[in-house]
Write a protein that holds these residues in place. Structure first.
Motif: not given
Ligand code: BEZ
Ligand code: FE
Length: 300
Positions: A134-158
């Motif tokens: 899984i990959s991608g970018r975290i951007l602001d609404t002007a399309g600029r990358p956000i440095e230091g953003a924290v992405l907290d992810v959780w999911q169920a198993n298969d």
């Protein structure tokens, strides 16, 4: 003096007689809320004209809903979720500016203070399921990358279970973690393809769904909370559009913009680089955060 001002009750003046009784409420907001709730509730009762027995069934349903609640089970939230109220409250409180990613329900399986992992880490700790990158970018609404953003992810198993539903079966923090972006705003990690699963349905809400001819399933998804200084926190999911329940989520959490593309990849050199045995799934999805104050607030 009118009958309702004397406090005498009739079928016709029921709303006025009840709301009039709240005129000295200490809190104007509470008074306003109770005025609306009373008016709508009386309107519903007048339209439905329940028998005494039906009304008692409703009371007993709510009683069982309360009795089902414990430190780890909130049946009233499930009721709100399955009636679409949680999504409505979420929508009202998360009006995003154009281009910002949409929010959806938090759900009951988030765990606070998960370990922050090195970018690229595999959050699947028990090697069960189909590998996914899984990959991608975290951007602001002007399309600029956000440095230091924290992405907290959780999911169920298969098999459709979160680690917290299978204590002692799944490792602690299985399929969850936090990742911090660098200056390019990019994130990437490894996981497994999630599967649809039922919301807890062994209580009154499950019985209600059954009586209504509804299934309890949520389509396969990954949950995210994304935080960055100066930006509004985003609570959202991405969904597998090919899931059999994508158009009938039990809690109405699916929005079209949250459908991601889950691609099957047959590329042995990439698989090797990621430490996967063979074919794997790939999802690429960019998140766009609104700046603080950029979104429209509820009109109050
Ligand atoms: C979840 O996606 O984790 C969830 C959301 C609402 C109710 C139950 C589960
Ligand atoms: Fe979930």
């Amino acid at each position: 003096m009118e009958a309702h001002e004397k406090g005498f009750f009739t079928e016709e003046n029921s709303v006025e007689v009840v709301t009039g009784r709240n005129k000295n409420a200490r809190d104007e907001r509470l008074k306003q809320i109770m005025e609306v709730v009373t008016r709508k509730l009386h309107e519903a009762v007048k339209e439905i004209e329940p028998t005494q027995q039906e009304w008692m069934e409703a009371i007993l349903f709510l009683t069982r809903t309360g009795q089902m609640c414990s430190d780890w089970r909130q049946e009233f939230i499930l009721l709100s979720d399955t009636l679409g109220v949680s999504m409505l409250v979420d929508a009202i409180n998360n009006r995003k500016p154009s281009g910002a990613s949409e929010s959806t329900v938090l759900g009951p399986f988030h765990v606070k203070d998960v370990p922050e992992l090195e970018m690229g880490a595999n959050i699947c700790l028990d090697q069960k399921g189909e590998d996914m990158f899984i990959s991608g970018r975290i951007l602001d609404t002007a399309g600029r990358p956000i440095e230091g953003a924290v992405l907290d992810v959780w999911q169920a198993n298969d098999e459709g279970f979160y680690d917290v539903q299978q204590l002692g079966i799944q490792p602690q923090f299985n399929l969850r973690g936090a990742f911090r972006t660098g200056s390019d705003g990019r994130y990437w990690f490894r996981a497994v393809k999630p599967k649809y699963y039922p919301i807890p349905n062994d209580g009154p809400v499950g019985q209600m769904l059954e009586h209504l001819g509804r299934h309890p399933n949520r389509p396969a998804h990954l949950h995210y909370i994304i935080k960055a200084d100066g930006h509004e926190t985003l609570i959202t999911h991405i969904f597998d559009p090919d899931d059999p329940y994508i158009s009938s989520d039990a809690v109405f959490g699916v929005k079209e913009s949250l459908l991601a593309d889950f691609r099957r990849v047959r590329d042995s050199s990439r698989a090797k680089a990621y430490g996967f045995a063979g074919e794997f799934w790939e999802v690429e999805y960019d998140f766009v955060l609104a700046r603080n104050g950029e979104g429209e607030k509820p009109a109050r």
